[in-house]
Design a protein around this motif. Structure first.
Motif, PDB file in Angstrom:
ATOM      1  N   GLN A   1       0.845  -1.205   0.000  1.00 43.18           N
ATOM      2  CA  GLN A   1       0.000   0.000   0.000  1.00 43.18           C
ATOM      3  C   GLN A   1       0.871   1.242   0.000  1.00 43.18           C
ATOM      4  O   GLN A   1       1.881   1.301   0.705  1.00 43.18           O
ATOM      5  N   GLN A   2       0.468   2.221  -0.773  1.00 44.51           N
ATOM      6  CA  GLN A   2       1.241   3.459  -0.842  1.00 44.51           C
ATOM      7  C   GLN A   2       0.992   4.297   0.402  1.00 44.51           C
ATOM      8  O   GLN A   2      -0.148   4.496   0.813  1.00 44.51           O
ATOM      9  N   LEU A   3       2.082   4.760   0.999  1.00 45.72           N
ATOM     10  CA  LEU A   3       1.971   5.695   2.118  1.00 45.72           C
ATOM     11  C   LEU A   3       1.862   7.126   1.613  1.00 45.72           C
ATOM     12  O   LEU A   3       1.056   7.909   2.105  1.00 45.72           O
ATOM     13  N   ALA A   4       2.676   7.455   0.620  1.00 51.83           N
ATOM     14  CA  ALA A   4       2.644   8.815   0.059  1.00 51.83           C
ATOM     15  C   ALA A   4       3.383   8.829  -1.264  1.00 51.83           C
ATOM     16  O   ALA A   4       4.347   8.065  -1.450  1.00 51.83           O
ATOM     17  N   GLU A   5       2.933   9.677  -2.193  1.00 50.19           N
ATOM     18  CA  GLU A   5       3.681   9.879  -3.423  1.00 50.19           C
ATOM     19  C   GLU A   5       4.985  10.601  -3.124  1.00 50.19           C
ATOM     20  O   GLU A   5       6.026  10.299  -3.697  1.00 50.19           O
ATOM     21  N   ARG A   6       4.928  11.548  -2.229  1.00 45.62           N
ATOM     22  CA  ARG A   6       6.099  12.238  -1.704  1.00 45.62           C
ATOM     23  C   ARG A   6       5.823  12.555  -0.234  1.00 45.62           C
ATOM     24  O   ARG A   6       4.728  13.011   0.105  1.00 45.62           O
ATOM     25  N   VAL A   7       6.772  12.320   0.625  1.00 41.19           N
ATOM     26  CA  VAL A   7       6.625  12.667   2.038  1.00 41.19           C
ATOM     27  C   VAL A   7       7.035  14.114   2.222  1.00 41.19           C
ATOM     28  O   VAL A   7       8.170  14.499   1.900  1.00 41.19           O
ATOM     29  N   GLU A   8       6.116  14.906   2.726  1.00 43.56           N
ATOM     30  CA  GLU A   8       6.378  16.331   2.964  1.00 43.56           C
ATOM     31  C   GLU A   8       6.403  16.590   4.464  1.00 43.56           C
ATOM     32  O   GLU A   8       5.493  16.175   5.192  1.00 43.56           O
ATOM     33  N   LEU A   9       7.454  17.262   4.911  1.00 45.32           N
ATOM     34  CA  LEU A   9       7.595  17.607   6.332  1.00 45.32           C
ATOM     35  C   LEU A   9       7.753  19.113   6.460  1.00 45.32           C
ATOM     36  O   LEU A   9       8.872  19.643   6.408  1.00 45.32           O
ATOM     37  N   PRO A  10       6.637  19.830   6.604  1.00 43.27           N
ATOM     38  CA  PRO A  10       6.722  21.290   6.747  1.00 43.27           C
ATOM     39  C   PRO A  10       7.572  21.682   7.933  1.00 43.27           C
ATOM     40  O   PRO A  10       7.454  21.088   9.017  1.00 43.27           O
ATOM     41  N   ARG A  11       8.425  22.649   7.733  1.00 41.62           N
ATOM     42  CA  ARG A  11       9.340  23.045   8.800  1.00 41.62           C
ATOM     43  C   ARG A  11       8.597  23.498  10.051  1.00 41.62           C
ATOM     44  O   ARG A  11       9.011  23.229  11.174  1.00 41.62           O
ATOM     45  N   ALA A  12       7.465  24.159   9.857  1.00 45.81           N
ATOM     46  CA  ALA A  12       6.739  24.696  11.009  1.00 45.81           C
ATOM     47  C   ALA A  12       6.005  23.605  11.789  1.00 45.81           C
ATOM     48  O   ALA A  12       5.663  23.802  12.953  1.00 45.81           O
ATOM     49  N   ASP A  13       5.733  22.484  11.159  1.00 47.45           N
ATOM     50  CA  ASP A  13       4.955  21.439  11.828  1.00 47.45           C
ATOM     51  C   ASP A  13       5.548  20.055  11.541  1.00 47.45           C
ATOM     52  O   ASP A  13       4.833  19.093  11.278  1.00 47.45           O
ATOM     53  N   ARG A  14       6.860  19.966  11.628  1.00 50.30           N
ATOM     54  CA  ARG A  14       7.579  18.769  11.250  1.00 50.30           C
ATOM     55  C   ARG A  14       7.206  17.563  12.111  1.00 50.30           C
ATOM     56  O   ARG A  14       6.918  16.470  11.600  1.00 50.30           O
ATOM     57  N   GLU A  15       7.191  17.737  13.438  1.00 53.89           N
ATOM     58  CA  GLU A  15       6.911  16.623  14.351  1.00 53.89           C
ATOM     59  C   GLU A  15       5.507  16.078  14.137  1.00 53.89           C
ATOM     60  O   GLU A  15       5.297  14.857  14.142  1.00 53.89           O
ATOM     61  N   ALA A  16       4.541  16.953  13.950  1.00 57.62           N
ATOM     62  CA  ALA A  16       3.160  16.504  13.747  1.00 57.62           C
ATOM     63  C   ALA A  16       3.036  15.715  12.442  1.00 57.62           C
ATOM     64  O   ALA A  16       2.290  14.727  12.363  1.00 57.62           O
ATOM     65  N   ALA A  17       3.767  16.156  11.406  1.00 60.27           N
ATOM     66  CA  ALA A  17       3.714  15.451  10.122  1.00 60.27           C
ATOM     67  C   ALA A  17       4.314  14.051  10.250  1.00 60.27           C
ATOM     68  O   ALA A  17       3.762  13.072   9.725  1.00 60.27           O
ATOM     69  N   ILE A  18       5.448  13.940  10.943  1.00 61.54           N
ATOM     70  CA  ILE A  18       6.048  12.621  11.166  1.00 61.54           C
ATOM     71  C   ILE A  18       5.087  11.728  11.939  1.00 61.54           C
ATOM     72  O   ILE A  18       4.901  10.547  11.610  1.00 61.54           O
ATOM     73  N   GLN A  19       4.465  12.294  12.970  1.00 62.49           N
ATOM     74  CA  GLN A  19       3.497  11.535  13.762  1.00 62.49           C
ATOM     75  C   GLN A  19       2.352  11.022  12.883  1.00 62.49           C
ATOM     76  O   GLN A  19       1.925   9.870  12.996  1.00 62.49           O
ATOM     77  N   HIS A  20       1.888  11.862  11.969  1.00 59.48           N
ATOM     78  CA  HIS A  20       0.787  11.487  11.087  1.00 59.48           C
ATOM     79  C   HIS A  20       1.175  10.291  10.211  1.00 59.48           C
ATOM     80  O   HIS A  20       0.409   9.314  10.086  1.00 59.48           O
ATOM     81  N   TYR A  21       2.353  10.344   9.605  1.00 62.24           N
ATOM     82  CA  TYR A  21       2.791   9.250   8.740  1.00 62.24           C
ATOM     83  C   TYR A  21       2.975   7.951   9.514  1.00 62.24           C
ATOM     84  O   TYR A  21       2.586   6.862   9.054  1.00 62.24           O
ATOM     85  N   MET A  22       3.558   8.036  10.704  1.00 58.89           N
ATOM     86  CA  MET A  22       3.788   6.814  11.476  1.00 58.89           C
ATOM     87  C   MET A  22       2.490   6.241  12.024  1.00 58.89           C
ATOM     88  O   MET A  22       2.347   5.020  12.177  1.00 58.89           O
ATOM     89  N   ASN A  23       1.526   7.099  12.331  1.00 59.95           N
ATOM     90  CA  ASN A  23       0.199   6.596  12.716  1.00 59.95           C
ATOM     91  C   ASN A  23      -0.413   5.781  11.572  1.00 59.95           C
ATOM     92  O   ASN A  23      -0.987   4.711  11.790  1.00 59.95           O
ATOM     93  N   ASP A  24      -0.278   6.307  10.338  1.00 56.45           N
ATOM     94  CA  ASP A  24      -0.796   5.574   9.180  1.00 56.45           C
ATOM     95  C   ASP A  24      -0.093   4.230   9.021  1.00 56.45           C
ATOM     96  O   ASP A  24      -0.728   3.219   8.698  1.00 56.45           O
ATOM     97  N   TYR A  25       1.229   4.238   9.237  1.00 54.92           N
ATOM     98  CA  TYR A  25       1.992   2.989   9.105  1.00 54.92           C
ATOM     99  C   TYR A  25       1.540   1.963  10.146  1.00 54.92           C
ATOM    100  O   TYR A  25       1.320   0.786   9.830  1.00 54.92           O
ATOM    101  N   ALA A  26       1.371   2.402  11.400  1.00 52.58           N
ATOM    102  CA  ALA A  26       0.962   1.484  12.466  1.00 52.58           C
ATOM    103  C   ALA A  26      -0.450   0.960  12.220  1.00 52.58           C
ATOM    104  O   ALA A  26      -0.735  -0.225  12.466  1.00 52.58           O
ATOM    105  N   ARG A  27      -1.353   1.825  11.721  1.00 50.27           N
ATOM    106  CA  ARG A  27      -2.715   1.372  11.429  1.00 50.27           C
ATOM    107  C   ARG A  27      -2.744   0.357  10.291  1.00 50.27           C
ATOM    108  O   ARG A  27      -3.575  -0.549  10.273  1.00 50.27           O
ATOM    109  N   TRP A  28      -1.799   0.486   9.347  1.00 51.30           N
ATOM    110  CA  TRP A  28      -1.701  -0.494   8.257  1.00 51.30           C
ATOM    111  C   TRP A  28      -1.132  -1.820   8.756  1.00 51.30           C
ATOM    112  O   TRP A  28      -1.575  -2.901   8.364  1.00 51.30           O
ATOM    113  N   LEU A  29      -0.139  -1.755   9.654  1.00 50.82           N
ATOM    114  CA  LEU A  29       0.544  -2.955  10.128  1.00 50.82           C
ATOM    115  C   LEU A  29      -0.298  -3.762  11.112  1.00 50.82           C
ATOM    116  O   LEU A  29      -0.268  -4.995  11.095  1.00 50.82           O
ATOM    117  N   GLU A  30      -1.073  -3.097  11.964  1.00 44.61           N
ATOM    118  CA  GLU A  30      -1.756  -3.784  13.057  1.00 44.61           C
ATOM    119  C   GLU A  30      -2.677  -4.908  12.592  1.00 44.61           C
ATOM    120  O   GLU A  30      -2.605  -6.027  13.127  1.00 44.61           O
TER     121      GLU A  30
END
Length: 566
Positions: free
Chosen positions: A504-533
């Motif tokens: 399954q595709q996670l993203a065509e391109r992973v974007e990490l906005p400088r102003a909200d970098r941590e939240a973006a990483i959290q979002h992607y890893m949440n998607d990964y964990a929901r796919w794996l579980e």
């Protein structure tokens, strides 16, 4: 530490002057044990006797075999104050230039048995090479370990006190069974075996003392005794000399002792190549049982994980048998890994969950991608997926120190493998540049996304997984952002004779906005964990994290630390 040299000899004398001369340049006293040789050889050896130069010739009136000669030489050496003895064959097989390295290793590890691991020239008989391999396989079964890489090489350094204590308390093989017998029994007593490569040649004109039928029968009997002895010693061996279990239940996965080695993989590659899947599994089964019995932390972690999954699936708690099945499942996956790397998994054995042709409709055949994978099943069958449309290299990033050895094993036994292992302890600028070059070349990159690397606790995110908070790494998401290529989540597992692949595709391109970098990483890893579980809940025996996956989070919480402080 006082080292001498022992040269047992039965009718071999032509190479002795050269060997003695070299040993004396290293200032080693030399003990030549004439094991009841014939008149010509006995006279030639007696002529070498020169105690003032440190050369001693001890003649045994009757032939007692190599083992009897070596033990007699050891007793003579100890009587003159020597603590260690280098054993060298008298027929000139061994490359003496390796002796300084052997001596240096002995000085660094005086309680170890330092032994050569032969590198044969083209003159070695095929049957002798095969017989040696078979003996080594038997030794791995007798020790439940892969530490003894070769048990028949007569180029080694013995700690004499341990050897004579063994000889005085247990019967040892006295002839061609001696080298293997003493090495295994010393291993049982806790004497570490260290191997060094040594070139071995077969000089012309030096007849072998090996008697095909008589010595093979003797060696077979020795292995039967050793196998019986291993079974007898197994409870004490596990209790006293098993792998040392860490004292903390929450040890980091990277600090746990490896339950296998790159050289173990090399063995499996060879076994698969010459014997197939069943031979590999037969070799692994005793080791799996040993690892299960001796790996207390891994066993407890497996049981706790399976209990968690059973609760979430509404099933009764699993028994210990289920945990043992978890270990066996890991062994099966290891064999599948070998099969994939040897190119034995074919494209018609692979089934994509969304249909066999959907994948390459989504991905251009020249498109480089980054694949985020878990420690689940057998992702190595991705090679077969890739070969469905084209040939290209797959680069696997690993957090271990044996990438070089793994790659060497693949080059030797699977030269056509398109798998390249790249060791990464941290993804710095050099690693990022290397991976960008591979992406530009249209290659695929594979990285595990379900474990936090040691020393990277501050670069993790907390994700709810299987009912509790757990640490997942930031590194794969940051790497995806740097590479700016399509990112897919992939898992594969065996079902019967086929391999199922979730993709399954996670993203065509992973974007990490400088102003909200941590939240973006959290979002992607949440998607990964929901796919794996759901994959883990459906196939619990296929997830191979044999440590407490949730312990780091709970330990930090109990210490009053926040996620940011970690």
């Amino acid at each position: 530490m006082n080292i001498c040299a022992l040269i047992p000899s039965y009718d071999h004398y032509r190479e002795l002057p050269r060997i003695i001369e070299y040993l004396r340049t290293l200032q080693l006293a030399v003990f030549i044990i004439d094991d009841g040789s014939g008149t010509t050889a006995a006279r030639a050896m007696a002529d070498q006797h020169d105690p003032e130069r440190g050369i001693h010739v001890l003649r045994l009136a009757q032939n007692s075999g190599k083992g009897g000669a070596v033990i007699a030489g050891m007793r003579a050496a100890v009587a003159q104050g020597y603590t260690h003895a280098v054993q060298i064959d008298a027929d000139g097989q061994h490359d003496l230039e390796q002796l300084p390295a052997l001596l240096e290793q002995a000085r660094q590890q005086p309680r170890a048995l330092i032994s050569g691991r032969p590198c044969f020239d083209a003159g070695v008989p095929v049957m002798r090479r095969y017989g040696r391999w078979l003996t080594n396989v038997m030794v791995w079964c007798e020790t439940l370990s892969l530490r003894i890489r070769d048990s028949m090489c007569g180029f080694r350094c013995y700690p004499l006190a341990d050897c004579l204590m063994l000889a005085d308390s247990e019967p040892l093989g006295s002839r061609m069974d001696f080298d293997t017998d003493i090495m295994v029994r010393l291993f049982w007593r806790g004497v570490t075996t260290v191997h060094l490569p040594v070139a071995v040649r077969y000089p012309p004109g030096n007849p072998s003392n090996f008697r095909l039928w008589r010595d093979n029968v003797r060696i077979t009997r020795m292995h039967l005794r050793l196998l019986t002895g291993m079974l007898y010693r197994l409870p004490r061996f596990i209790r006293d000399r098993g792998w040392q279990a860490p004292t903390r239940a929450s040890s980091h996965w990277a600090r746990l002792q490896e339950r296998g080695t790159a050289r173990g993989l090399q063995l499996l590659l060879a076994a698969y190549r010459y014997g197939g899947r069943r031979t590999c599994l037969a070799l692994l089964m005793p080791a799996v049982i040993y690892f299960y019995l001796s790996g207390r932390e891994q066993r407890r972690a497996s049981q706790a994980y399976l209990t968690r999954v059973a609760h979430l699936n509404g099933q009764p708690p699993p028994g210990r048998w289920q945990s043992l099945r978890h270990f066996f499942s890991f062994a099966n996956a290891a064999v599948d890994k070998v099969a994939a790397w040897c190119g034995a998994i074919k494209t018609d054995q692979v089934r994509l969950v969304d249909g066999s042709h959907t994948l390459f409709k989504q991905i251009d055949h020249s498109q480089a991608v980054l694949l985020l994978v878990p420690h689940f099943g057998n992702i190595e069958c991705i090679r077969a997926i890739a070969n469905r449309a084209r040939n290209f290299q797959v680069n696997v990033l690993i957090h271990r120190n044996n990438a070089r050895l793994f790659n060497h094993a693949l080059e030797q036994l699977a030269p056509d493998s398109q798998i390249k292992l790249i060791e990464v302890n941290d993804i710095g600028p050099d690693t990022a540049l290397l991976l960008q070059e591979k992406i530009a070349a249209g290659e695929w990159i594979v990285i595990a996304a379900d474990r936090v690397a040691i020393g990277a606790r501050e670069r993790s995110v907390t994700v709810n997984f299987l009912g509790s908070p757990a640490e997942f790494p930031q590194g794969p998401i940051i790497l995806a952002h740097v590479l700016q290529c399509p990112v897919y989540m992939v898992a594969a597992w065996r079902e019967g004779d086929l391999f199922q692949v979730a993709w399954q595709q996670l993203a065509e391109r992973v974007e990490l906005p400088r102003a909200d970098r941590e939240a973006a990483i959290q979002h992607y890893m949440n998607d990964y964990a929901r796919w794996l579980e759901p994959l883990v809940l459906a196939q619990p025996l296929q997830w191979f994290n044999f440590y407490d996956f949730w312990a780091d989070f709970h330990s930090a919480k109990e210490a009053g630390m926040t996620t940011d402080e970690r």
